[in-house]
Write a protein that holds these residues in place. Structure first.
Motif, PDB file in Angstrom:
ATOM      1  N   SER A 116       0.822  -1.210   0.000  1.00 18.73           N
ATOM      2  CA  SER A 116       0.000   0.000   0.000  1.00 18.73           C
ATOM      3  C   SER A 116       0.857   1.261   0.000  1.00 18.73           C
ATOM      4  O   SER A 116       0.553   2.237  -0.707  1.00 18.73           O
ATOM      5  CB  SER A 116      -0.937   0.005   1.213  1.00 18.73           C
ATOM      6  OG  SER A 116      -1.962  -0.948   1.062  1.00 18.73           O
TER       7      SER A 116
ATOM      8  N   ASP B 166     -10.391  -2.635   1.376  1.00 17.96           N
ATOM      9  CA  ASP B 166      -9.210  -1.776   1.534  1.00 17.96           C
ATOM     10  C   ASP B 166      -7.929  -2.607   1.413  1.00 17.96           C
ATOM     11  O   ASP B 166      -6.864  -2.173   1.831  1.00 17.96           O
ATOM     12  CB  ASP B 166      -9.240  -1.033   2.878  1.00 17.96           C
ATOM     13  CG  ASP B 166      -9.283  -1.978   4.071  1.00 17.96           C
ATOM     14  OD1 ASP B 166      -9.313  -3.217   3.867  1.00 17.96           O
ATOM     15  OD2 ASP B 166      -9.280  -1.487   5.218  1.00 17.96           O
TER      16      ASP B 166
ATOM     17  N   THR C  73     -13.345   1.588  -2.229  1.00 19.32           N
ATOM     18  CA  THR C  73     -12.395   1.530  -1.116  1.00 19.32           C
ATOM     19  C   THR C  73     -12.476   2.811  -0.291  1.00 19.32           C
ATOM     20  O   THR C  73     -13.238   3.734  -0.632  1.00 19.32           O
ATOM     21  CB  THR C  73     -10.963   1.304  -1.652  1.00 19.32           C
ATOM     22  OG1 THR C  73     -10.091   1.009  -0.563  1.00 19.32           O
ATOM     23  CG2 THR C  73     -10.440   2.518  -2.410  1.00 19.32           C
ATOM     24  N   ASP C  74     -11.714   2.875   0.796  1.00 18.96           N
ATOM     25  CA  ASP C  74     -11.740   4.078   1.629  1.00 18.96           C
ATOM     26  C   ASP C  74     -10.712   5.091   1.123  1.00 18.96           C
ATOM     27  O   ASP C  74      -9.912   4.817   0.225  1.00 18.96           O
ATOM     28  CB  ASP C  74     -11.515   3.737   3.108  1.00 18.96           C
ATOM     29  CG  ASP C  74     -10.243   2.949   3.340  1.00 18.96           C
ATOM     30  OD1 ASP C  74      -9.326   3.011   2.493  1.00 18.96           O
ATOM     31  OD2 ASP C  74     -10.148   2.255   4.368  1.00 18.96           O
TER      32      ASP C  74
ATOM     33  N   THR D  38      -6.856   4.226   1.252  1.00 18.99           N
ATOM     34  CA  THR D  38      -6.385   3.162   0.361  1.00 18.99           C
ATOM     35  C   THR D  38      -6.572   3.513  -1.110  1.00 18.99           C
ATOM     36  O   THR D  38      -6.023   2.844  -1.979  1.00 18.99           O
ATOM     37  CB  THR D  38      -7.119   1.836   0.666  1.00 18.99           C
ATOM     38  OG1 THR D  38      -7.137   1.611   2.081  1.00 18.99           O
ATOM     39  CG2 THR D  38      -6.464   0.635  -0.004  1.00 18.99           C
ATOM     40  N   TYR D  39      -7.313   4.572  -1.378  1.00 16.79           N
ATOM     41  CA  TYR D  39      -7.704   4.867  -2.753  1.00 16.79           C
ATOM     42  C   TYR D  39      -6.507   5.001  -3.696  1.00 16.79           C
ATOM     43  O   TYR D  39      -6.489   4.396  -4.785  1.00 16.79           O
ATOM     44  CB  TYR D  39      -8.554   6.141  -2.820  1.00 16.79           C
ATOM     45  CG  TYR D  39      -8.789   6.594  -4.239  1.00 16.79           C
ATOM     46  CD1 TYR D  39      -9.679   5.915  -5.069  1.00 16.79           C
ATOM     47  CD2 TYR D  39      -8.070   7.672  -4.774  1.00 16.79           C
ATOM     48  CE1 TYR D  39      -9.867   6.297  -6.383  1.00 16.79           C
ATOM     49  CE2 TYR D  39      -8.246   8.061  -6.086  1.00 16.79           C
ATOM     50  CZ  TYR D  39      -9.157   7.371  -6.893  1.00 16.79           C
ATOM     51  OH  TYR D  39      -9.325   7.749  -8.204  1.00 16.79           O
TER      52      TYR D  39
ATOM     53  N   GLY E 197     -13.185   5.835  -4.506  1.00 16.37           N
ATOM     54  CA  GLY E 197     -13.055   6.038  -3.064  1.00 16.37           C
ATOM     55  C   GLY E 197     -14.348   6.553  -2.473  1.00 16.37           C
ATOM     56  O   GLY E 197     -15.119   7.247  -3.154  1.00 16.37           O
TER      57      GLY E 197
END
Length: 464
Positions: A109, A148, A176-177, A180-181, A202
């Motif tokens: 990530s 995520d 995703t949040d 994490t986008y 996101g």
């Protein structure tokens, strides 16, 4: 034939007498409640450490056989307690390990987020302009993931594409949040999926109404309170049985308070232009073509789901309603059957047109508020119990071969035929396939879809 002399006869008589006395003494030293009498020892730590020490203690102090029997049983009870305690601690540690995030996933990530910042290709549009029209085209197969976890999303999508006879018909919508986008976008921008279309969005990019935002916030707050109430109550309890401990530890998983985990009840709002979608959890592997899911007749119902396990009709180990709900509460016992099988979440076909004609989401919130007003005692934490209530009467059974779940639990024996023939295998349970605590024989089904030649995967030291 062996012949015994008189001395041997006397020895056998003596041995028989000793055995009878020892048996009588052991029976006499049993506790009245049927348990071994360790409680009667004032200080169990003073018991001999081994049988050899016990014999030495009894002979040196010239103790009778009843004392010997009493101490033997006390030592056995102490050892049994030590074994049970060790098992409990090992199981608790196993569950704690399931809450962690491997360094390799954190690394992935971070370096992908960095790549997004410095590499224009990592920021390229998803999907590319010529495929944007497919995002709402009902003639394509639309698949939704709320996650995520970059690597997990990659495995779900690559396994689905590799298993499909017509991958060009698939459109994957990854939600995703905010944190994490950039990493999620960078991964799919630089690792295009053959033929299929991928959209990454996101939560911060959605422009919801104030009413929806308030409802989502309230939903998450109540789920947090349910989780905290369960956590506080478990701190005061002592569990005698492994199965009871396992069930209660499982409901304390951090995923049970994750917004992305609970947001599936808002899929119609997330995708207002879609009519029919397949929802996939991020801990699944697709093994066979999913295309015919969109052709299933749901008989006017909203959700298609597997109910029965591979063991037969109404066979669902660990998935009875009694495993999720508190049937001592009359509101639950009057509404539900404790022996009923719960349907599986994680691989579902949703008819969003039919959903929008119902009050399912509103019913979901009503039950959350009822649980709040009843001191959070109606059900155990998790996304499934309130969904079972909200979708009551709106679920259509589908063939069990579509979905094999439970691979994230401690697997003692796995039927390889079932593993290979299931359309989707699901690592529901604490032992996710990216964690080392999982069983190697089932983790291999997940790791075969990880591209270990990828530069980012190599840099983060991901191994199968």
């Amino acid at each position: 034939m062996i012949r015994l002399c008189d001395g041997d006869d006397e020895f056998l008589v003596l041995l028989k007498k000793l055995r009878e006395e020892l048996t009588r003494a052991l029976l006499e030293t049993s506790s009245t409640d049927g348990q071994i009498g360790i409680r009667e020892i004032e200080d169990p730590t003073l018991l001999p450490a081994s049988f050899k020490d016990l014999v030495k203690d009894v002979t040196s102090n010239k103790q009778d056989i009843k004392t010997f029997a009493f101490k033997t049983k006390a030592m056995m009870a102490k050892m049994e307690q030590m074994v049970q305690s060790a098992r409990r601690h090992e199981y608790i540690n196993w569950h704690l390990a399931s809450h962690g995030i491997p360094k390799s996933l954190q690394c992935l990530s971070l370096i992908l987020a960095e790549e997004y910042a410095v590499n224009a290709m990592a920021r390229s549009r998803l999907p590319s302009p010529e495929f944007v029209s497919r995002l709402t085209d009902p003639s394509f197969h639309h698949v939704v993931l709320l996650t995520d976890n970059v690597l997990a999303a990659s495995v779900v999508i690559s396994s689905a594409v590799n298993s499909s006879t017509h991958p060009e018909k698939f459109v994957f919508h990854v939600v995703t949040d905010k944190k994490t986008y950039t990493a999620m976008h960078a991964w799919f921008a630089m690792n295009s999926i053959n033929s299929a279309v991928v959209e990454v969005k996101g939560l911060h990019q959605y422009d919801w109404s104030h009413k929806v935002n308030v409802a989502i916030k309230e939903m998450l707050e109540i789920h947090h309170l349910i989780w905290k109430n369960k956590y506080d109550s478990l701190k005061e309890e002592v569990f005698e049985y492994q199965q009871e401990l396992e069930k209660n530890l499982e409901v304390l998983s951090p995923s049970f308070v994750s917004l992305l985990n609970h947001l599936r009840i808002y899929i119609p709002e997330l995708f207002p232009d879609l009519d029919k979608i397949v929802f996939l959890d991020d801990d699944i592997v697709v093994q066979h073509d999913l295309s015919s899911l969109w052709e299933l007749d749901l008989n006017g119902k909203v959700v298609g789901a597997v109910v029965d396990s591979w063991c037969g009709r109404d066979c669902c180990p660990r998935r009875k309603y009694n495993d999720f709900f508190n049937f001592t509460n009359p509101m639950i016992s009057a509404k539900l059957d404790s022996d009923r099988c719960a349907w599986l979440y994680g691989m579902n076909i949703f008819d969003l047109q039919a959903w929008r004609k119902t009050n399912i989401t509103a019913t979901y919130h009503q039950w959350l508020k009822l649980n709040l007003n009843h001191g959070f005692t109606l059900w155990h934490p998790g996304a499934l119990p309130p969904a079972l209530l909200a979708f009551e009467g709106h679920m259509q059974r589908i063939d069990p071969s579509w979905h094999m779940a439970g691979l994230g639990h401690r697997v003692t024996q796995v039927n390889k035929y079932m593993l290979e023939t299931a359309a989707v295998i699901h690592f529901s349970g604490p032992a996710k396939p990216w964690l080392e605590i999982g069983a190697p024989e089932v983790r291999s089904f997940w790791y075969r879809h990880v591209n270990f030649s990828n530069g980012f995967i190599k840099r983060c030291g991901t191994t199968g």
